[in-house]
Design an enzyme around this catalytic site. Structure first.
Site, short mmCIF file in Angstrom:
data_model
loop_
_atom_site.label_atom_id
_atom_site.label_comp_id
_atom_site.label_asym_id
_atom_site.label_seq_id
_atom_site.Cartn_x
_atom_site.Cartn_y
_atom_site.Cartn_z
CD GLU A 152 -8.57 1.59 1.32
OE1 GLU A 152 -8.24 2.79 1.27
OE2 GLU A 152 -7.93 0.74 1.96
CB CYS A 191 -0.93 0.01 1.21
SG CYS A 191 -2.22 -1.24 1.13
CG HIS A 242 -12.70 5.68 -14.00
ND1 HIS A 242 -13.88 5.29 -13.41
CD2 HIS A 242 -12.31 4.66 -14.80
CE1 HIS A 242 -14.20 4.08 -13.83
NE2 HIS A 242 -13.26 3.66 -14.66
#
Length: 200
Positions: free
Chosen positions: A136, A23, A68
């Site tokens: 998430e 991450c 996006h």
């Protein structure tokens, strides 16, 4: 009473300083779900807390701005930020790390600002943002409450440092949205003709 509206978006980020090597060192994406919970102690003329249709304007635009797109912390490496801007037309610079926790705080701040600058027109009373939940992953989410916004132990959320790319702004139904919120310009919800006048 609480109502909940669900929004979805796809976004890429890096979460610096976290314990997961994947991450914090590799750009990656998530299919986010955002739950916006509004509360009121009275109902409007349509006997609703707040019409879900009204949430399809500023609130949806603010969340959809992240779809996006790549979100980055404005204190990150300058070369990384430059690459994000070079290779993505849709990007958002944030004054905080783009973790689920900070996303929930960002969305709370943005949505709360939009609601506070909205003049209600259909009998709404004491409508307030209760909380924002950002999923998430399918198994993990963060939930922000009002107390989390001004918490000195968590840090400030500086709206003035948020920057949306030109592409993001150009796709909003109101391209003045961000400047309107920053400048505190009010917006009026549409007036509704009453079809039934209740005696209660």
């Amino acid at each position: 009473m609480l109502i909940r509206k669900l929004f979805r978006f796809e976004n890429a980020h890096i979460v610096r300083n976290c314990s997961s090597d994947r991450c914090k060192r590799s750009i990656h994406g998530h299919s986010y779900q955002v739950e916006v919970l509004l509360e009121a102690h009275a109902l409007d003329n349509g006997q609703m807390v707040y019409d879900f249709g009204l949430m399809k304007d500023d609130i949806r635009n603010l969340i959809d701005a992240f779809d996006h797109a790549v979100a980055f912390w404005d204190e990150d490496d300058a070369d990384y930020i430059a690459a994000c801007k070079q290779f993505s037309a849709r990007w958002i610079a944030l004054p905080v790390s783009p973790s689920a926790e900070q996303f929930s705080r960002m969305f709370f701040t943005l949505i709360d600002r939009a609601l506070s600058l909205t003049d209600m027109a259909n009998g709404e009373q004491d409508v307030a943002l209760h909380s924002v939940i950002v999923h998430e992953t399918a198994t993990g989410y963060a939930q922000c409450f009002r107390a989390d916004i001004d918490n000195p132990r968590i840090g400030p959320v500086d709206m003035q440092r948020v920057v949306f790319s030109e592409q993001v702004i150009s796709e909003w139904s109101d391209t003045t949205l961000w400047q309107r919120l920053l400048r505190g310009k009010r917006k009026h919800n549409p007036r509704v003709e009453q079809q039934v006048i209740s005696n209660r």
